[in-house]
Design a protein around this motif. Structure first.
Motif, PDB file in Angstrom:
ATOM      1  N   ASN A   1     -10.131  -6.437  13.490  1.00 20.87           N
ATOM      2  CA  ASN A   1     -10.641  -4.924  12.738  1.00 20.87           C
ATOM      3  C   ASN A   1      -9.773  -3.889  13.407  1.00 20.87           C
ATOM      4  N   ALA A   2      -9.239  -3.862  14.646  1.00 29.48           N
ATOM      5  CA  ALA A   2      -8.444  -2.499  14.900  1.00 29.48           C
ATOM      6  C   ALA A   2      -7.186  -2.406  14.020  1.00 29.48           C
ATOM      7  N   ASP A   3      -6.560  -3.520  13.972  1.00 29.46           N
ATOM      8  CA  ASP A   3      -5.471  -3.444  13.096  1.00 29.46           C
ATOM      9  C   ASP A   3      -5.440  -3.670  11.471  1.00 29.46           C
ATOM     10  N   TYR A   4      -6.751  -3.584  11.223  1.00 28.09           N
ATOM     11  CA  TYR A   4      -6.992  -3.738   9.460  1.00 28.09           C
ATOM     12  C   TYR A   4      -6.133  -2.762   8.825  1.00 28.09           C
ATOM     13  N   ALA A   5      -6.230  -1.788   9.008  1.00 32.54           N
ATOM     14  CA  ALA A   5      -5.526  -0.570   8.211  1.00 32.54           C
ATOM     15  C   ALA A   5      -4.159  -0.863   8.258  1.00 32.54           C
TER      16      ALA A   5
ATOM     17  N   LYS B   1      -1.699  -1.789   5.143  1.00 37.82           N
ATOM     18  CA  LYS B   1      -0.554  -0.723   4.643  1.00 37.82           C
ATOM     19  C   LYS B   1       0.625  -1.811   4.450  1.00 37.82           C
ATOM     20  N   ALA B   2       0.806  -2.665   5.388  1.00 37.12           N
ATOM     21  CA  ALA B   2       2.246  -3.545   5.271  1.00 37.12           C
ATOM     22  C   ALA B   2       1.916  -4.625   4.213  1.00 37.12           C
ATOM     23  N   PHE B   3       0.679  -4.909   3.982  1.00 40.57           N
ATOM     24  CA  PHE B   3       0.361  -5.555   2.596  1.00 40.57           C
ATOM     25  C   PHE B   3       0.886  -4.893   1.563  1.00 40.57           C
ATOM     26  N   VAL B   4       0.370  -3.794   1.093  1.00 40.52           N
ATOM     27  CA  VAL B   4       0.774  -2.894   0.150  1.00 40.52           C
ATOM     28  C   VAL B   4       2.373  -2.651   0.012  1.00 40.52           C
TER      29      VAL B   4
END
Length: 90
Positions: free
Chosen positions: A47-51, A55-58
């Motif tokens: 969960n900590a690196d979800y954002a 962002k990388a996915f986008v």
């Protein structure tokens, strides 16, 4: 060190776990707590690196799509709100 089990439910669960695993209550409880901590730590790390992962996915996929602004006419055509569909003349 001593662990004090103060509820009947906790005692029942600990005994059942020990019985099903064939371990002592101490070993069964220790392993159960260790496994739960491991799951919680992994979940927290995920969960900590979800954002950042999102962002990388986008970023990785952004160039695959037309991202220019859509005009009102284009939007209406896309959703079917054309004058023809609404029974209106243009």
């Amino acid at each position: 060190m001593a662990l004090s089990i103060k509820t009947e439910e906790a005692d029942r669960l600990a005994r059942e776990l020990a019985r099903l695993t064939g371990e002592t209550m101490t070993d069964a409880i220790t392993k159960a707590m260790s496994e739960r901590l491991e799951r919680l730590r992994a979940e927290r790390e995920t969960n900590a690196d979800y954002a950042e992962r999102m962002k990388a996915f986008v970023r990785d996929r952004a160039d695959r799509y037309d991202r220019r602004p859509v005009s009102k006419d284009e939007w209406d055509d896309a959703v079917g709100d054309t004058p023809e569909m609404l029974g209106l003349a243009r």
